[in-house]
Structures are given as structure tokens and as C-alpha cells.
Design a protein around this motif. Structure first.
Motif, PDB file in Angstrom:
ATOM      1  N   GLU A 170     -10.599 -18.202 -16.990  1.00 20.17           N
ATOM      2  CA  GLU A 170     -11.258 -18.430 -18.280  1.00 20.17           C
ATOM      3  C   GLU A 170     -11.171 -17.255 -19.251  1.00 20.17           C
ATOM      4  N   ARG A 171     -10.854 -16.065 -18.750  1.00 18.28           N
ATOM      5  CA  ARG A 171     -10.712 -14.901 -19.629  1.00 18.28           C
ATOM      6  C   ARG A 171      -9.395 -14.193 -19.314  1.00 18.28           C
ATOM      7  N   LEU A 191     -17.068 -20.874 -22.716  1.00 12.64           N
ATOM      8  CA  LEU A 191     -16.852 -20.783 -21.274  1.00 12.64           C
ATOM      9  C   LEU A 191     -17.496 -21.970 -20.563  1.00 12.64           C
TER      10      LEU A 191
END
Length: 201
Positions: free
Chosen positions: A132-133, A169
Motif C-alpha cells: 500500500e505504500r 489506505l
């Protein structure tokens, strides 16, 4: 792994960088157990260095070398006021640790309320960050005996870091990151816009 965090307000940046280059050229090849370091200076002149060693014993052996002591006496003149050291035996890595390819490094400092829970959360966060990052390419978390945490997060670039901060997120990722933040008190951020790195080859 053992990490020593060094911080102080810089008086003479040019001399500081020259001294760091000299250490790498003259002392690093014989620094037993030295793994590398991440360094930078914030906009308000705060130098931050996180220096990695294989063990605390290796770090002690390095600091006890006469040439190391002489070098540091010269380096200390590059700072304005006190230089702070955090010796950290409690070290965690995420996404494989720091990366020398980072274009931007953010240092997050605070005092941890629950050391064991912090360890558990970092283990869970690793896979979430990877998916996600993606702009986060590694990091280290070092905790000294007083509970002071220094988290060093490496990003591909500052622009991508800021974009990632705004990204929506998943519920799981938000929960993990919110709980991690809640474990820290007296938090402050040190942005290293032009970080530099050194690694044992």
C-alpha cells in the motif's frame, strides 16, 4: 544489529561533510563490524546520523580506537552546542531495512510506551507497507535504554512520499499505522531532503 544515533546543530556543514568523507576513506575500511549509515541535515541545521554496526561490542571497539577519538574531537568543532548520542541495542527493520537509493528520508522520534507491542506491530506492518505504500523502500527503528525511538524511513523521493501520505489506505493499514503512532509520545519529525549514505562494501 546495533545503531548509534548522532544529532546536533551544525555550525560548519562543509567541514562536517569533509570530515565524514575522510572517515569513510581512512577509517571505514578497518572499522570492524561497521555496516553503514544514513545521514542528513534538516532545514533548520540539525544533523542526524544513524550508524549501523553488527553488534554493540563492534561499536565499542570502534569508538575506543585512538584515531577515532582524534577524528571525533575535530568533528565536534563542526557543531554548535551539545551533540546527542542514542545507543540502541533494540533495533528493528522493515522492508529489508534502510536503502541507499532513497531520495528522501524522514526521521521520526518519540518515546515508546510499549516496546513489546511496537515489535509486534512492525512485524505485521511489513507486508502492508509493501503493497500500500510502495514509495517506502525501507527503514529502521532503533530504541535506546530510555525508550527514545528513532525511526528512519527511506522513500524513493519526497514528492512520492507526500503523495503517499494522501493516499487512501485499507482499514487494516490505517489501524496498524494509527496504533503505531499511538504508541509514541513527544513525537517530532526530522526531514532529510538531501540524505547521504555509506555502506560497507
Amino acid at each position: 544489529m546495533f545503531i548509534q544515533v548522532i544529532q546536533g546543530h551544525v555550525r560548519d556543514e562543509e567541514r562536517l561533510r569533509a570530515g565524514m568523507d575522510r572517515w569513510l576513506a581512512e577509517f571505514a575500511p578497518n572499522a570492524d563490524g561497521w555496516l553503514g549509515g544514513t545521514y542528513g541535515i534538516t532545514d533548520d541545521g540539525m544533523f542526524v546520523g544513524t550508524v549501523r554496526f553488527e553488534s554493540e561490542e563492534a561499536a565499542r571497539r570502534n569508538s575506543q580506537r585512538p584515531q577515532q577519538d582524534a577524528w571525533w574531537r575535530e568533528m565536534s568543532e563542526c557543531f554548535d552546542g551539545e551533540v546527542t548520542f542514542h545507543d540502541c541495542r533494540d533495533v528493528m527493520m522493515f522492508l529489508g531495512g534502510g536503502s541507499d537509493d532513497a531520495g528522501f528520508v524522514q526521521v521520526i522520534q518519540g518515546r515508546v510506551k510499549d516496546r513489546d507491542r511496537m515489535h509486534s506491530l512492525i512485524e505485521q506492518t511489513d507486508s502492508v507497507l509493501a503493497s500500500e505504500r510502495p514509495e517506502i523502500i525501507g527503514g529502521t527503528i532503533a530504541i535506546d535504554d530510555d525508550g527514545i525511538v528513532t525511526e528512519t524511513v527511506a522513500f524513493t523521493s519526497e514528492a512520492e512520499a507526500r503523495e503517499g501520505e494522501q493516499r487512501e489506505l485499507s482499514a487494516m493499514a490505517r489501524q496498524l499505522m494509527d496504533e503505531e503512532r499511538a504508541l509514541l509520545e513527544d513525537v517530532h519529525y526530522l526531514d532529510l531532503h538531501e540524505p547521504w549514505f555509506a555502506s560497507h562494501r
